[in-house]
Design a protein around this motif. Structure first.
Motif, PDB file in Angstrom:
ATOM      1  N   GLU A  41      24.074  13.157 -15.147  1.00 52.15           N
ATOM      2  CA  GLU A  41      23.094  12.272 -15.774  1.00 52.15           C
ATOM      3  C   GLU A  41      23.651  11.897 -17.149  1.00 52.15           C
ATOM      4  O   GLU A  41      24.093  12.767 -17.907  1.00 52.15           O
ATOM      5  N   PHE A  42      23.632  10.607 -17.472  1.00 54.47           N
ATOM      6  CA  PHE A  42      24.148  10.131 -18.748  1.00 54.47           C
ATOM      7  C   PHE A  42      22.999   9.715 -19.661  1.00 54.47           C
ATOM      8  O   PHE A  42      21.960   9.257 -19.184  1.00 54.47           O
ATOM      9  N   ASP A  43      23.212   9.848 -20.975  1.00 58.03           N
ATOM     10  CA  ASP A  43      22.185   9.424 -21.932  1.00 58.03           C
ATOM     11  C   ASP A  43      22.291   7.913 -22.164  1.00 58.03           C
ATOM     12  O   ASP A  43      23.145   7.240 -21.584  1.00 58.03           O
ATOM     13  N   ARG A  44      21.465   7.390 -23.030  1.00 60.42           N
ATOM     14  CA  ARG A  44      21.425   5.935 -23.275  1.00 60.42           C
ATOM     15  C   ARG A  44      22.720   5.403 -23.896  1.00 60.42           C
ATOM     16  O   ARG A  44      23.020   4.220 -23.791  1.00 60.42           O
ATOM     17  N   GLU A  45      23.469   6.270 -24.552  1.00 63.05           N
ATOM     18  CA  GLU A  45      24.734   5.856 -25.160  1.00 63.05           C
ATOM     19  C   GLU A  45      25.907   5.974 -24.192  1.00 63.05           C
ATOM     20  O   GLU A  45      27.043   5.683 -24.546  1.00 63.05           O
ATOM     21  N   GLY A  46      25.665   6.469 -22.994  1.00 63.55           N
ATOM     22  CA  GLY A  46      26.714   6.589 -21.990  1.00 63.55           C
ATOM     23  C   GLY A  46      27.450   7.916 -22.005  1.00 63.55           C
ATOM     24  O   GLY A  46      28.435   8.080 -21.301  1.00 63.55           O
ATOM     25  N   ALA A  47      26.961   8.872 -22.788  1.00 63.95           N
ATOM     26  CA  ALA A  47      27.582  10.198 -22.828  1.00 63.95           C
ATOM     27  C   ALA A  47      26.947  11.099 -21.778  1.00 63.95           C
ATOM     28  O   ALA A  47      25.747  10.980 -21.503  1.00 63.95           O
ATOM     29  N   PRO A  48      27.725  12.008 -21.168  1.00 68.18           N
ATOM     30  CA  PRO A  48      27.139  12.924 -20.185  1.00 68.18           C
ATOM     31  C   PRO A  48      26.074  13.810 -20.840  1.00 68.18           C
ATOM     32  O   PRO A  48      26.303  14.375 -21.905  1.00 68.18           O
ATOM     33  N   ALA A  49      24.903  13.900 -20.208  1.00 67.60           N
ATOM     34  CA  ALA A  49      23.790  14.663 -20.775  1.00 67.60           C
ATOM     35  C   ALA A  49      23.486  15.927 -19.976  1.00 67.60           C
ATOM     36  O   ALA A  49      23.169  16.965 -20.548  1.00 67.60           O
ATOM     37  N   LYS A  50      23.571  15.832 -18.649  1.00 64.90           N
ATOM     38  CA  LYS A  50      23.222  16.983 -17.806  1.00 64.90           C
ATOM     39  C   LYS A  50      23.985  16.865 -16.490  1.00 64.90           C
ATOM     40  O   LYS A  50      24.184  15.766 -15.981  1.00 64.90           O
ATOM     41  N   GLY A  51      24.386  18.011 -15.945  1.00 64.99           N
ATOM     42  CA  GLY A  51      25.084  18.018 -14.662  1.00 64.99           C
ATOM     43  C   GLY A  51      24.335  18.869 -13.655  1.00 64.99           C
ATOM     44  O   GLY A  51      23.767  19.909 -14.004  1.00 64.99           O
ATOM     45  N   PHE A  52      24.316  18.424 -12.415  1.00 66.77           N
ATOM     46  CA  PHE A  52      23.670  19.134 -11.314  1.00 66.77           C
ATOM     47  C   PHE A  52      24.732  19.399 -10.254  1.00 66.77           C
ATOM     48  O   PHE A  52      25.427  18.485  -9.837  1.00 66.77           O
ATOM     49  N   VAL A  53      24.854  20.654  -9.842  1.00 68.27           N
ATOM     50  CA  VAL A  53      25.920  21.058  -8.929  1.00 68.27           C
ATOM     51  C   VAL A  53      25.312  21.768  -7.721  1.00 68.27           C
ATOM     52  O   VAL A  53      24.412  22.592  -7.868  1.00 68.27           O
ATOM     53  N   ILE A  54      25.814  21.461  -6.524  1.00 66.28           N
ATOM     54  CA  ILE A  54      25.424  22.148  -5.293  1.00 66.28           C
ATOM     55  C   ILE A  54      26.700  22.658  -4.644  1.00 66.28           C
ATOM     56  O   ILE A  54      27.690  21.935  -4.548  1.00 66.28           O
ATOM     57  N   GLY A  55      26.667  23.925  -4.229  1.00 65.30           N
ATOM     58  CA  GLY A  55      27.861  24.491  -3.621  1.00 65.30           C
ATOM     59  C   GLY A  55      27.551  25.623  -2.667  1.00 65.30           C
ATOM     60  O   GLY A  55      26.398  25.922  -2.382  1.00 65.30           O
ATOM     61  N   ARG A  56      28.599  26.234  -2.192  1.00 63.80           N
ATOM     62  CA  ARG A  56      28.502  27.316  -1.200  1.00 63.80           C
ATOM     63  C   ARG A  56      28.741  28.655  -1.881  1.00 63.80           C
ATOM     64  O   ARG A  56      29.647  28.796  -2.682  1.00 63.80           O
ATOM     65  N   LEU A  57      27.900  29.634  -1.538  1.00 66.79           N
ATOM     66  CA  LEU A  57      28.089  30.993  -2.038  1.00 66.79           C
ATOM     67  C   LEU A  57      29.115  31.709  -1.168  1.00 66.79           C
ATOM     68  O   LEU A  57      28.955  31.801   0.049  1.00 66.79           O
ATOM     69  N   ILE A  58      30.170  32.187  -1.779  1.00 66.58           N
ATOM     70  CA  ILE A  58      31.183  32.953  -1.057  1.00 66.58           C
ATOM     71  C   ILE A  58      30.549  34.278  -0.620  1.00 66.58           C
ATOM     72  O   ILE A  58      29.827  34.909  -1.374  1.00 66.58           O
ATOM     73  N   GLY A  59      30.806  34.695   0.602  1.00 67.93           N
ATOM     74  CA  GLY A  59      30.276  35.964   1.093  1.00 67.93           C
ATOM     75  C   GLY A  59      28.957  35.824   1.828  1.00 67.93           C
ATOM     76  O   GLY A  59      28.458  36.781   2.400  1.00 67.93           O
ATOM     77  N   ASP A  60      28.380  34.635   1.819  1.00 65.57           N
ATOM     78  CA  ASP A  60      27.120  34.403   2.529  1.00 65.57           C
ATOM     79  C   ASP A  60      27.328  33.161   3.384  1.00 65.57           C
ATOM     80  O   ASP A  60      27.431  32.056   2.873  1.00 65.57           O
ATOM     81  N   ARG A  61      27.401  33.346   4.680  1.00 66.14           N
ATOM     82  CA  ARG A  61      27.764  32.274   5.610  1.00 66.14           C
ATOM     83  C   ARG A  61      26.929  31.013   5.419  1.00 66.14           C
ATOM     84  O   ARG A  61      27.441  29.910   5.488  1.00 66.14           O
TER      85      ARG A  61
END
Length: 110
Positions: A41-61
């Motif tokens: 997500e970027f702010d009004r000035e075009g700078a990165p403001a927040k990141g959202f990440v989805i991934g896989r947990l190693i060790g849990d199928r």
């Protein structure tokens, strides 16, 4: 009586699975986890403001995580247009409020 035993066995197996998933996530700081998608997500000035990440947990199928970018460096690496970070490995940590934070560097913190 056999039905009661089956129900108890069913609930016990669900509990064991849930505890094992919680344990895997509690230990997630020890293992690098691949992430599969992200959004910045970027702010009004075009700078990165927040990141959202989805991934896989190693060790849990079947285990997955959803987290925010944990620090400015990780956020900047997600927002770069020069290198695609999908497939990279990182670490998931819970902050004091229980919010999941994702770091591309192992020793990173806020």
């Amino acid at each position: 009586m056999a039905v009661d035993i089956q129900k108890q066995a069913h609930y016990l197996s669900k509990s064991v699975i849930e505890v094992s998933r919680l344990l895997v996530f509690a230990l997630s700081d020890l293992f690098a986890h691949p992430f599969q998608t992200y959004t910045v997500e970027f702010d009004r000035e075009g700078a990165p403001a927040k990141g959202f990440v989805i991934g896989r947990l190693i060790g849990d199928r079947d285990g997955r995580f959803i987290a925010n970018a944990g620090n400015t460096k990780t956020l900047e690496q997600l927002a770069t247009r020069t290198k695609e970070p999908i497939g990279s490995f990182g670490w998931v940590k819970a902050d004091a409020n229980g919010r999941n934070l994702f770091y591309l560097d192992r020793g990173a913190s806020l």
